[in-house]
Design a protein around this motif. Structure first.
Motif, short mmCIF file in Angstrom:
data_model
loop_
_atom_site.label_atom_id
_atom_site.label_comp_id
_atom_site.label_asym_id
_atom_site.label_seq_id
_atom_site.Cartn_x
_atom_site.Cartn_y
_atom_site.Cartn_z
N GLN A 182 2.45 4.82 48.45
CA GLN A 182 4.08 4.77 48.59
C GLN A 182 4.75 5.28 47.33
OE1 GLN A 182 4.64 0.56 49.12
NE2 GLN A 182 4.72 0.71 51.53
N THR A 183 4.27 4.90 46.25
CA THR A 183 4.65 5.79 44.77
C THR A 183 4.75 7.25 44.81
OG1 THR A 183 4.08 3.67 43.74
CG2 THR A 183 4.70 5.77 42.36
N LEU A 184 3.53 7.69 45.27
CA LEU A 184 3.37 9.36 45.39
C LEU A 184 4.48 9.64 46.90
CD1 LEU A 184 -0.18 9.62 45.47
CD2 LEU A 184 1.41 10.44 43.87
N MET A 185 4.85 8.94 47.72
CA MET A 185 5.67 9.23 48.91
C MET A 185 7.17 9.27 48.12
SD MET A 185 6.41 7.58 52.36
CE MET A 185 6.87 6.09 51.82
N LYS A 186 7.47 8.49 47.44
CA LYS A 186 8.73 8.21 46.75
C LYS A 186 8.97 9.60 45.80
CE LYS A 186 8.70 3.58 45.98
NZ LYS A 186 9.04 2.44 45.20
N MET A 187 7.99 9.89 45.15
CA MET A 187 8.11 11.02 44.28
C MET A 187 8.04 12.34 44.86
SD MET A 187 5.36 10.57 41.24
CE MET A 187 5.24 8.96 40.50
N GLU A 188 7.24 12.41 46.22
CA GLU A 188 7.58 13.48 47.15
C GLU A 188 8.85 13.83 47.61
OE1 GLU A 188 4.75 12.96 50.37
OE2 GLU A 188 3.11 14.09 49.25
N ARG A 189 9.62 12.89 47.87
CA ARG A 189 10.91 13.13 48.35
C ARG A 189 11.96 13.18 47.34
NH1 ARG A 189 11.08 7.61 52.51
NH2 ARG A 189 9.74 8.37 54.09
N ALA A 190 11.80 12.55 46.12
CA ALA A 190 12.52 13.00 45.12
C ALA A 190 12.35 14.55 44.48
CB ALA A 190 12.44 11.86 43.95
N LEU A 191 11.12 14.83 44.16
CA LEU A 191 11.00 16.19 43.84
C LEU A 191 10.91 16.87 44.85
CD1 LEU A 191 8.32 14.83 41.20
CD2 LEU A 191 10.32 15.36 40.78
N ASN A 192 10.74 16.72 46.03
CA ASN A 192 10.71 17.77 47.09
C ASN A 192 9.50 18.48 46.91
OD1 ASN A 192 11.54 18.86 49.65
ND2 ASN A 192 12.79 20.54 48.67
N VAL A 193 8.33 18.01 46.53
CA VAL A 193 6.94 18.81 46.42
C VAL A 193 5.96 17.88 46.99
CG1 VAL A 193 5.41 19.58 44.60
CG2 VAL A 193 7.82 19.86 44.34
N LYS A 194 4.90 18.38 47.66
CA LYS A 194 3.97 17.90 48.43
C LYS A 194 3.08 17.39 47.66
CE LYS A 194 0.74 18.01 52.24
NZ LYS A 194 0.96 18.09 53.43
N LEU A 195 2.46 16.27 47.39
CA LEU A 195 1.80 15.52 46.41
C LEU A 195 0.36 14.91 47.03
CD1 LEU A 195 4.36 13.73 44.06
CD2 LEU A 195 3.21 15.81 43.76
N ALA B 118 10.91 21.36 36.73
CA ALA B 118 11.78 22.19 37.46
C ALA B 118 13.04 21.71 38.09
CB ALA B 118 11.09 22.77 38.61
N ALA B 119 13.21 20.30 38.19
CA ALA B 119 14.39 19.99 38.58
C ALA B 119 15.07 19.23 37.59
CB ALA B 119 14.10 18.58 39.45
N GLY B 120 14.61 19.39 36.35
CA GLY B 120 15.45 19.07 35.27
C GLY B 120 15.58 17.60 34.97
N LEU B 121 14.82 16.81 35.12
CA LEU B 121 14.64 15.56 35.14
C LEU B 121 13.59 14.99 34.07
CD1 LEU B 121 14.29 14.26 39.24
CD2 LEU B 121 16.55 14.10 37.53
N THR B 122 14.21 13.81 33.35
CA THR B 122 13.19 13.31 32.42
C THR B 122 12.39 12.37 33.18
OG1 THR B 122 14.64 11.59 31.71
CG2 THR B 122 15.15 13.45 30.86
N GLN B 123 11.38 11.72 32.49
CA GLN B 123 10.77 10.45 33.47
C GLN B 123 11.40 9.41 33.51
OE1 GLN B 123 7.10 9.92 30.79
NE2 GLN B 123 6.13 11.71 31.56
N ALA B 124 12.29 9.09 32.53
CA ALA B 124 13.32 8.10 32.91
C ALA B 124 14.21 8.16 33.97
CB ALA B 124 13.88 7.55 31.58
N GLN B 125 14.55 9.32 34.42
CA GLN B 125 15.52 9.78 35.37
C GLN B 125 14.80 9.62 36.55
OE1 GLN B 125 17.15 13.64 34.03
NE2 GLN B 125 18.93 12.60 33.02
N LEU B 126 13.52 10.17 36.77
CA LEU B 126 12.62 10.14 37.86
C LEU B 126 12.47 8.61 38.22
CD1 LEU B 126 11.22 11.50 40.04
CD2 LEU B 126 9.30 11.81 38.48
N ALA B 127 11.95 7.95 37.18
CA ALA B 127 11.83 6.48 37.47
C ALA B 127 12.81 5.76 37.98
CB ALA B 127 11.31 5.83 36.20
N GLN B 128 14.12 6.12 37.46
CA GLN B 128 15.04 5.55 38.26
C GLN B 128 15.45 5.90 39.61
OE1 GLN B 128 18.78 5.96 35.84
NE2 GLN B 128 19.87 4.20 36.74
N LYS B 129 15.21 7.10 39.73
CA LYS B 129 15.48 7.57 41.04
C LYS B 129 14.66 7.05 42.08
CE LYS B 129 16.81 12.17 42.94
NZ LYS B 129 16.98 13.69 42.88
N ILE B 130 13.34 6.73 41.81
CA ILE B 130 12.38 6.49 42.96
C ILE B 130 12.19 4.92 42.69
CG2 ILE B 130 11.21 8.30 43.18
CD1 ILE B 130 8.87 7.18 41.48
#
Length: 144
Positions: free
Chosen positions: A119-132, A86-98
């Motif tokens: 901590q990894t889940l928390m970083k993904m939550e912030r980057a994707l703005n979704v509760k995990l 939904a955010a239009g990110l690839t796995q590589a882009q998300l990985a770089q972001k977090i």
């Protein structure tokens, strides 16, 4: 009287026995000189990692606790994948972001990640703005 001064008394003379040669150069020199050589191997267990003391083995046998390894829940994996798409990110882009490796994102999305790091889940939550984590997985994060 002069005979006493000419005689020599040797105390504690070490007996000459077989000599252990430790270097290749000394071994080659002994071979060239024609000395009698014999080789022996040290007696060592064939696999040192396998040897376990009997007391430790008995303690492991008496252990009754069930050891399980947690994996990422399928709902969390699907929420990560859906939010990333939904955010239009690839796995590589998300990985770089977090600041993680793409392999980590792939493992979380496929549900293969062992013992998921909070901590990894928390970083993904912030980057994707979704509760995990917790209840309401997949819902948007609330802004305070």
């Amino acid at each position: 009287m002069s005979d006493e001064w000419d005689s020599v008394t040797v105390i504690r003379k070490k007996p000459t026995g077989p000599k252990t040669i430790k270097t290749d150069a000394a071994l080659n020199q002994a071979r060239k000189s024609g000395a009698d050589l014999s080789t022996e191997r040290k007696a060592t267990p064939s696999n040192k990692a396998v040897t376990i003391e009997a007391s430790k083995a008995a303690k492991v046998d008496r252990e009754t606790e069930d050891f399980t390894i947690d994996k990422v829940d399928k709902s969390v994996a699907a929420a990560i994948r859906d939010a990333r798409n939904a955010a239009g990110l690839t796995q590589a882009q998300l990985a770089q972001k977090i600041n993680e490796q793409q392999k980590v994102i792939n493992e979380y999305e496929s549900g293969r990640a062992l013992n998921p790091n909070q901590q990894t889940l928390m970083k993904m939550e912030r980057a994707l703005n979704v509760k995990l984590r917790g209840t309401g997985i997949g819902e948007p994060l609330r802004k305070k």
